[in-house]
Design an enzyme around this catalytic site. Structure first.
Site, short mmCIF file in Angstrom:
data_model
loop_
_atom_site.label_atom_id
_atom_site.label_comp_id
_atom_site.label_asym_id
_atom_site.label_seq_id
_atom_site.Cartn_x
_atom_site.Cartn_y
_atom_site.Cartn_z
N LYS A 22 0.83 -1.21 0.00
CA LYS A 22 0.00 0.00 0.00
C LYS A 22 0.86 1.25 0.00
O LYS A 22 0.69 2.16 -0.83
CB LYS A 22 -0.91 0.01 1.23
CG LYS A 22 -1.70 1.32 1.41
CD LYS A 22 -2.53 1.30 2.67
CE LYS A 22 -1.75 1.74 3.89
NZ LYS A 22 -1.78 3.21 4.08
N ASN A 23 1.81 1.34 0.93
CA ASN A 23 2.61 2.54 1.08
C ASN A 23 3.50 2.79 -0.13
O ASN A 23 3.81 3.94 -0.46
CB ASN A 23 3.44 2.48 2.35
CG ASN A 23 2.59 2.60 3.61
OD1 ASN A 23 1.46 3.09 3.55
ND2 ASN A 23 3.11 2.15 4.73
N ARG A 94 -3.27 10.82 4.38
CA ARG A 94 -2.04 11.59 4.54
C ARG A 94 -1.15 11.54 3.30
O ARG A 94 -0.47 12.52 2.97
CB ARG A 94 -1.29 11.06 5.76
CG ARG A 94 0.01 11.79 6.01
CD ARG A 94 0.68 11.37 7.29
NE ARG A 94 1.98 12.01 7.38
CZ ARG A 94 2.16 13.28 7.71
NH1 ARG A 94 1.12 14.05 7.96
NH2 ARG A 94 3.37 13.79 7.76
N CYS A 118 -4.87 8.53 9.59
CA CYS A 118 -5.11 7.90 10.88
C CYS A 118 -4.82 8.85 12.03
O CYS A 118 -3.87 9.64 11.97
CB CYS A 118 -4.25 6.64 11.04
SG CYS A 118 -4.88 5.21 10.18
N ARG A 123 1.53 14.38 12.82
CA ARG A 123 2.41 13.92 11.75
C ARG A 123 2.59 15.09 10.78
O ARG A 123 2.05 15.11 9.69
CB ARG A 123 1.79 12.69 11.04
CG ARG A 123 1.49 11.56 12.00
CD ARG A 123 0.62 10.50 11.39
NE ARG A 123 1.36 9.60 10.53
CZ ARG A 123 0.80 8.59 9.86
NH1 ARG A 123 -0.50 8.37 9.96
NH2 ARG A 123 1.52 7.82 9.10
N PRO A 124 3.36 16.11 11.21
CA PRO A 124 3.45 17.34 10.44
C PRO A 124 4.14 17.13 9.10
O PRO A 124 4.90 16.18 8.91
CB PRO A 124 4.27 18.26 11.36
CG PRO A 124 5.06 17.33 12.22
CD PRO A 124 4.20 16.12 12.43
N ASP A 126 6.12 19.53 7.81
CA ASP A 126 7.14 20.57 7.71
C ASP A 126 8.40 20.10 7.00
O ASP A 126 9.04 20.88 6.28
CB ASP A 126 7.48 21.11 9.12
CG ASP A 126 7.99 20.03 10.06
OD1 ASP A 126 7.39 18.94 10.08
OD2 ASP A 126 8.98 20.27 10.78
N LEU A 127 8.78 18.82 7.16
CA LEU A 127 9.99 18.34 6.50
C LEU A 127 9.81 18.26 4.99
O LEU A 127 10.76 18.48 4.23
CB LEU A 127 10.40 16.99 7.07
CG LEU A 127 10.78 16.97 8.55
CD1 LEU A 127 11.28 15.60 8.97
CD2 LEU A 127 11.83 18.04 8.85
N ASP A 308 4.59 0.03 12.09
CA ASP A 308 3.32 -0.49 11.57
C ASP A 308 3.08 -1.95 11.92
O ASP A 308 2.04 -2.50 11.57
CB ASP A 308 3.26 -0.31 10.05
CG ASP A 308 2.88 1.11 9.64
OD1 ASP A 308 2.46 1.88 10.53
OD2 ASP A 308 3.01 1.45 8.45
N ILE A 330 8.34 6.06 17.13
CA ILE A 330 8.03 6.73 15.87
C ILE A 330 6.84 7.67 16.02
O ILE A 330 6.93 8.85 15.69
CB ILE A 330 7.74 5.70 14.75
CG1 ILE A 330 8.89 4.69 14.64
CG2 ILE A 330 7.51 6.41 13.41
CD1 ILE A 330 10.23 5.28 14.26
N ARG A 400 -8.49 0.25 4.42
CA ARG A 400 -7.49 1.15 3.87
C ARG A 400 -6.17 0.42 3.62
O ARG A 400 -5.35 0.88 2.81
CB ARG A 400 -7.24 2.33 4.82
CG ARG A 400 -8.42 3.29 4.95
CD ARG A 400 -8.06 4.48 5.84
NE ARG A 400 -6.79 5.04 5.40
CZ ARG A 400 -5.78 5.32 6.22
NH1 ARG A 400 -5.87 5.06 7.51
NH2 ARG A 400 -4.68 5.84 5.75
#
Length: 422
Positions: A22-23, A94, A118, A123-124, A126-127, A308, A330, A400
């Site tokens: 999925k990812n 996301r 989720c 889980r910003p 910004d990076l 995960d 994490i 999902r």
């Protein structure tokens, strides 16, 4: 809203096919935005998140066609007519932020809503933004949207991630393929999904070195072409189904599984008393004794133990002999499954980012509620080993990330069914 009912039914035996990741697929799909030529992805998983990403790409003007029952995705972005990724779509997932880098690199502008997903802590993004700024992007955040411009095109630069971020590495990697000059990404993520993306981009004509290490170097090219690429097997689905015979006994062969995708996980399984054997077609899993041993787990970026798989590993430790300590490094708020497991008789003490699990001989079936994607399947695994009936509610999270979970577990002897509440 659907529920899944699981009844403890003894040992499992048979084969479970492992789908494409999925990812990985959610990262590969936006790569179509980098080229006017077709991109075809094989071994694609059939999941609701894939449908969401398809809808997002189509809203930008890309064409997405499912073939072979959804296992092949044919994508084309020859006629992009919109550069705004709308909140109504992006809020659902996301990974939607991954359209930002490719659109900016190809056309010099993009407007992307801040994403959802989720509820497992902050889980910003910004990076993602800082990496693009290092390539010359002009970014403005207003009213929940990222307004990005690079009128003269992105240019190569060096960026060191202050912490390892898979998504930010992926976004920067895609953007850098069309940037002018050389881009160096330091402290980059090393996950198999990153390697898979780099291999796909290389097939499209990108010049990339160092994927799978902490330093990735990209020499920008003027244009990328089309390609056909197989999605790497899903290491999280693989690890999840490897835990099924570990929890309730028996022997299951995970078709398509590869040791190098789950080495740290396999090391913990071995310490717990679970045997993993490589076969011609995948990985065969069985436990060595009637009861597994407690082992400690610390989640870390790849090649460490995957966050995960933490919830699923906790389900195994609930009936292990001894006491285990699971440390989540994490994401915060990723022990929301613990109270639900406790409803089934588990003994778990959560203090901040650490959960101490004292194994019990037997779990008992109970009504429980899924709080996120991985928590959903951890409760199903626990139900396989529990006495009586376990009803897992709110399983829309499950769809999902896992395709046909009832069918796959049912085919190896689990007593599991989905109940639709119309």
């Amino acid at each position: 809203m659907d529920s899944i009912v699981v009844t403890g039914n003894g040992p499992l035996k048979g084969q479970i096919p492992i789908a494409g990741a999925k990812n990985a697929c959610l990262t590969l799909m936006p790569a179509t935005l980098l080229s006017e030529e077709p991109l075809t992805l094989t071994n694609a998983p059939r999941l609701s998140d894939i449908k969401t990403m398809s809808t997002l790409l189509q809203s930008l003007g890309a064409e997405v066609t499912q073939m072979q029952g959804g296992k092949v995705l044919a994508l084309s972005s020859h006629n992009l007519n919109n550069h705004v990724a709308d909140y109504d779509i992006v809020r659902k997932m996301r990974a939607s932020i991954l359209v930002l880098g490719p659109m900016l690199a190809r056309d010099g502008h993009a407007v992307v809503s801040l994403p959802g997903g989720c509820a497992i802590g902050a889980r910003p993004v910004d990076l993602h933004l800082k990496a693009l700024e290092a390539m010359g992007a002009d970014l403005d955040l207003r009213e929940g949207y990222v307004h990005a411009k690079a009128p003269g095109g992105l240019r190569g630069g060096t960026f060191e991630f202050p912490i390892v971020s898979v998504g930010a590495t992926e976004n920067a990697l895609m953007a850098a393929t069309l940037a002018k000059g050389t881009t160096v990404l330091k402290n980059a993520a090393r996950e198999p999904e990153i390697v898979d993306l780099a291999q796909c981009l290389r097939r499209m004509g990108a010049q990339i070195e160092g994927e799978g290490t902490s330093t990735i170097t990209i020499q920008g090219v003027e244009r990328l072409g089309g390609a056909t690429h197989p999605v790497v097997p899903d290491r999280i689905e693989l690890g999840t189904y490897m835990l099924a015979p570990a929890i309730c006994g028996g022997e299951v062969e995970c078709l398509g599984g590869r040791i190098e995708l789950v080495e740290a996980f396999c090391e913990r399984l071995d310490a717990a008393g679970v045997t993993v054997e490589e076969t011609e077609n995948g990985l065969k899993v069985s436990r060595r004794n009637a009861r597994v041993r407690a082992v400690d787990v610390i989640t870390e970026p790849f090649p460490g133990f995957p966050t995960d798989l933490q919830a699923q590993m906790m389900a195994l430790m609930c009936t292990a002999e001894g006491t285990s300590v699971l440390e989540e490094r994490i994401f915060e708020n990723r022990f929301m499954h613990a109270p639900e497991l406790m409803r089934m008789g588990a003994r778990i003490d959560v203090q901040g980012g650490t959960a101490t699990v004292t194994g019990v001989e037997h779990l008992k079936g109970a009504p429980v509620m899924a709080t996120d994607l991985r928590a959903s399947v951890s409760l199903i695994l626990a139900g396989l080993a529990a006495g009586g009936e376990t009803v897992v509610n709110r399983v829309y999270h499950l769809d999902r990330g896992y395709e046909s979970v009832e069918e796959k577990l049912g085919n190896v002897g689990a007593k599991i069914e989905r109940i639709s509440d119309q």
